[in-house]
Design a protein around this motif. Structure first.
Motif, PDB file in Angstrom:
ATOM      1  N   UNK A 106       0.687  -1.287  -0.277  1.00  0.00           N
ATOM      2  CA  UNK A 106       0.338   0.001  -0.264  1.00  0.00           C
ATOM      3  C   UNK A 106       0.672   1.112   0.006  1.00  0.00           C
ATOM      4  N   UNK A 107       1.820   1.667   0.456  1.00  0.00           N
ATOM      5  CA  UNK A 107       2.893   2.723   1.196  1.00  0.00           C
ATOM      6  C   UNK A 107       3.899   2.259  -0.541  1.00  0.00           C
ATOM      7  N   UNK A 108       4.221   1.863  -0.793  1.00  0.00           N
ATOM      8  CA  UNK A 108       4.838   1.577  -2.647  1.00  0.00           C
ATOM      9  C   UNK A 108       3.624   1.639  -2.858  1.00  0.00           C
ATOM     10  N   UNK A 109       2.576   1.756  -3.837  1.00  0.00           N
ATOM     11  CA  UNK A 109       1.648   2.803  -4.251  1.00  0.00           C
ATOM     12  C   UNK A 109       1.210   3.759  -4.099  1.00  0.00           C
ATOM     13  N   UNK A 110       1.507   4.089  -2.871  1.00  0.00           N
ATOM     14  CA  UNK A 110       1.836   5.652  -2.239  1.00  0.00           C
ATOM     15  C   UNK A 110       2.672   6.612  -3.305  1.00  0.00           C
ATOM     16  N   UNK A 111       3.997   6.016  -2.940  1.00  0.00           N
ATOM     17  CA  UNK A 111       5.215   6.126  -2.982  1.00  0.00           C
ATOM     18  C   UNK A 111       4.723   6.435  -5.279  1.00  0.00           C
ATOM     19  N   UNK A 148       1.490  17.540  -0.904  1.00  0.00           N
ATOM     20  CA  UNK A 148       0.312  16.334  -1.472  1.00  0.00           C
ATOM     21  C   UNK A 148      -0.941  16.243  -1.738  1.00  0.00           C
ATOM     22  N   UNK A 149      -1.531  16.303  -2.540  1.00  0.00           N
ATOM     23  CA  UNK A 149      -3.341  16.262  -1.863  1.00  0.00           C
ATOM     24  C   UNK A 149      -3.064  14.100  -1.447  1.00  0.00           C
ATOM     25  N   UNK A 150      -3.965  14.401  -0.482  1.00  0.00           N
ATOM     26  CA  UNK A 150      -4.176  13.064  -0.352  1.00  0.00           C
ATOM     27  C   UNK A 150      -5.208  11.956  -1.230  1.00  0.00           C
ATOM     28  N   UNK A 151      -6.102  13.103  -0.993  1.00  0.00           N
ATOM     29  CA  UNK A 151      -7.362  11.755  -1.221  1.00  0.00           C
ATOM     30  C   UNK A 151      -6.533  11.784  -3.295  1.00  0.00           C
ATOM     31  N   UNK A 152      -5.992  12.613  -3.921  1.00  0.00           N
ATOM     32  CA  UNK A 152      -5.697  12.485  -5.311  1.00  0.00           C
ATOM     33  C   UNK A 152      -4.776  11.392  -5.480  1.00  0.00           C
ATOM     34  N   UNK A 153      -4.239  11.245  -4.046  1.00  0.00           N
ATOM     35  CA  UNK A 153      -3.298   9.972  -4.084  1.00  0.00           C
ATOM     36  C   UNK A 153      -3.733   9.019  -3.920  1.00  0.00           C
ATOM     37  N   UNK A 154      -4.772   9.096  -3.062  1.00  0.00           N
ATOM     38  CA  UNK A 154      -4.611   7.959  -2.696  1.00  0.00           C
ATOM     39  C   UNK A 154      -5.876   6.964  -4.079  1.00  0.00           C
ATOM     40  N   UNK A 155      -6.399   7.608  -4.750  1.00  0.00           N
ATOM     41  CA  UNK A 155      -6.902   7.337  -6.155  1.00  0.00           C
ATOM     42  C   UNK A 155      -6.034   7.010  -7.075  1.00  0.00           C
ATOM     43  N   UNK A 156      -4.849   8.012  -7.207  1.00  0.00           N
ATOM     44  CA  UNK A 156      -3.899   7.540  -8.220  1.00  0.00           C
ATOM     45  C   UNK A 156      -3.034   6.043  -7.955  1.00  0.00           C
ATOM     46  N   UNK A 157      -3.015   5.364  -6.448  1.00  0.00           N
ATOM     47  CA  UNK A 157      -2.357   4.787  -6.559  1.00  0.00           C
ATOM     48  C   UNK A 157      -3.347   2.925  -6.141  1.00  0.00           C
ATOM     49  N   UNK A 158      -4.464   3.689  -6.496  1.00  0.00           N
ATOM     50  CA  UNK A 158      -5.310   2.151  -7.306  1.00  0.00           C
ATOM     51  C   UNK A 158      -5.741   2.115  -8.922  1.00  0.00           C
ATOM     52  N   UNK A 159      -4.615   3.071  -9.461  1.00  0.00           N
ATOM     53  CA  UNK A 159      -4.358   2.668 -10.779  1.00  0.00           C
ATOM     54  C   UNK A 159      -3.841   1.667 -11.637  1.00  0.00           C
ATOM     55  N   UNK A 160      -3.741   1.319 -12.599  1.00  0.00           N
ATOM     56  CA  UNK A 160      -4.143  -0.265 -13.224  1.00  0.00           C
ATOM     57  C   UNK A 160      -2.133   0.281 -13.693  1.00  0.00           C
ATOM     58  N   UNK A 161      -1.952   1.339 -13.965  1.00  0.00           N
ATOM     59  CA  UNK A 161      -0.392   1.301 -14.305  1.00  0.00           C
ATOM     60  C   UNK A 161       0.140   1.221 -13.087  1.00  0.00           C
ATOM     61  N   UNK A 162      -0.041   1.308 -12.011  1.00  0.00           N
ATOM     62  CA  UNK A 162       0.591   1.218 -10.781  1.00  0.00           C
ATOM     63  C   UNK A 162       0.792  -0.259 -10.464  1.00  0.00           C
ATOM     64  N   UNK A 163      -0.152  -0.980 -10.933  1.00  0.00           N
ATOM     65  CA  UNK A 163      -0.628  -2.584 -10.905  1.00  0.00           C
ATOM     66  C   UNK A 163       0.665  -2.955 -11.287  1.00  0.00           C
ATOM     67  N   UNK A 164       0.373  -2.586 -12.774  1.00  0.00           N
ATOM     68  CA  UNK A 164       1.833  -2.908 -13.570  1.00  0.00           C
ATOM     69  C   UNK A 164       3.272  -2.869 -13.580  1.00  0.00           C
TER      70      UNK A 164
END
Length: 218
Positions: A106-111, A148-164
């Motif tokens: 989860x933290x890696x995704x946020x980073x 940073x904008x925490x809400x935007x960060x959480x949204x971006x962290x769930x993107x498929x590009x980060x999973x990839x």
């Protein structure tokens, strides 16, 4: 009944065979890693999904696979930062490899998500030197401190590009036979988790790459 001398010789032969087996296995492992580095150089050193710190046009690349909850990653991070500060020709390729639980992923995704707000480096530097368990709550608190904008960060962290990106890092780690974090490459030199102290080993590896060359590693 065998003599004591014969028993000693048999024992010595057994020990020698065991040591030789370890040496051969190490040579084999090293050879396979070198083949993997050559075969996957583009993804290892020049993947557009990996953040590059230091000098992007530097002549020696240091690749770090790490987990924000890894004690040895935190121990060696200041030495890596020192190398970048003292050597203007170093480029550092950062690859998140969260292997220490759900918090780590989860933290890696946020980073990784912080790239979109232009503050990956700042968040990474704080997280990799932070004491205690790296959690989502702590990472978001630090992110807020950094503007940073925490809400935007959480949204971006769930993107498929980060999973990839995380999947690519995991696959590469498998190809390189990474056994754990941290795992460092300096050019095609495998440092693994890094010795203690780490800085002299880093310096020596950089000097070796500059001397011997590694065209695929830049």
């Amino acid at each position: 009944m065998p003599s004591l001398g014969l028993i000693a010789k048999i024992a010595l032969l057994a020990v020698t065979s065991l040591v030789l087996g370890y040496v051969i296995a190490d040579w084999s492992q090293s050879g396979k890693q070198q083949q993997a580095i050559a075969a996957h150089a583009e993804e290892i050193f020049r993947s557009p999904t990996s953040f590059v710190a230091g000098n992007p046009q530097g002549d020696v690349s240091v690749v770090a696979f790490f987990d924000y909850n890894c004690p040895d990653c935190r121990r060696t991070a200041p030495d890596l930062a020192r190398l970048v500060a003292q050597d203007p020709k170093i480029r550092v390729v950062l690859k998140e490899l969260p292997v220490l639980g759900a918090d780590s992923e989860a933290v890696a995704r946020l980073a990784l998500a912080a790239k979109a707000q232009g503050k990956y480096a700042e968040l990474h530097d704080r997280l990799i030197t932070e004491r205690g368990r790296a959690t989502v709550a702590r990472a978001l608190s630090i992110a807020s401190e950094l503007g940073l904008d925490p809400d935007a960060l959480k949204t971006a962290a769930a993107q498929p590009s980060i999973t990839a990106t995380l999947a690519e890092n995991k696959r590469l780690a498998g190809e390189l036979r990474v056994k754990g974090v941290p795992f460092y490459l300096v050019g095609n030199q495998v440092l693994g988790e890094g010795s203690d102290p780490f800085y002299p080993e880093l310096e020596a590896a950089v000097a070796k790459v500059r001397k011997d060359g590694c065209a695929a590693c830049r």
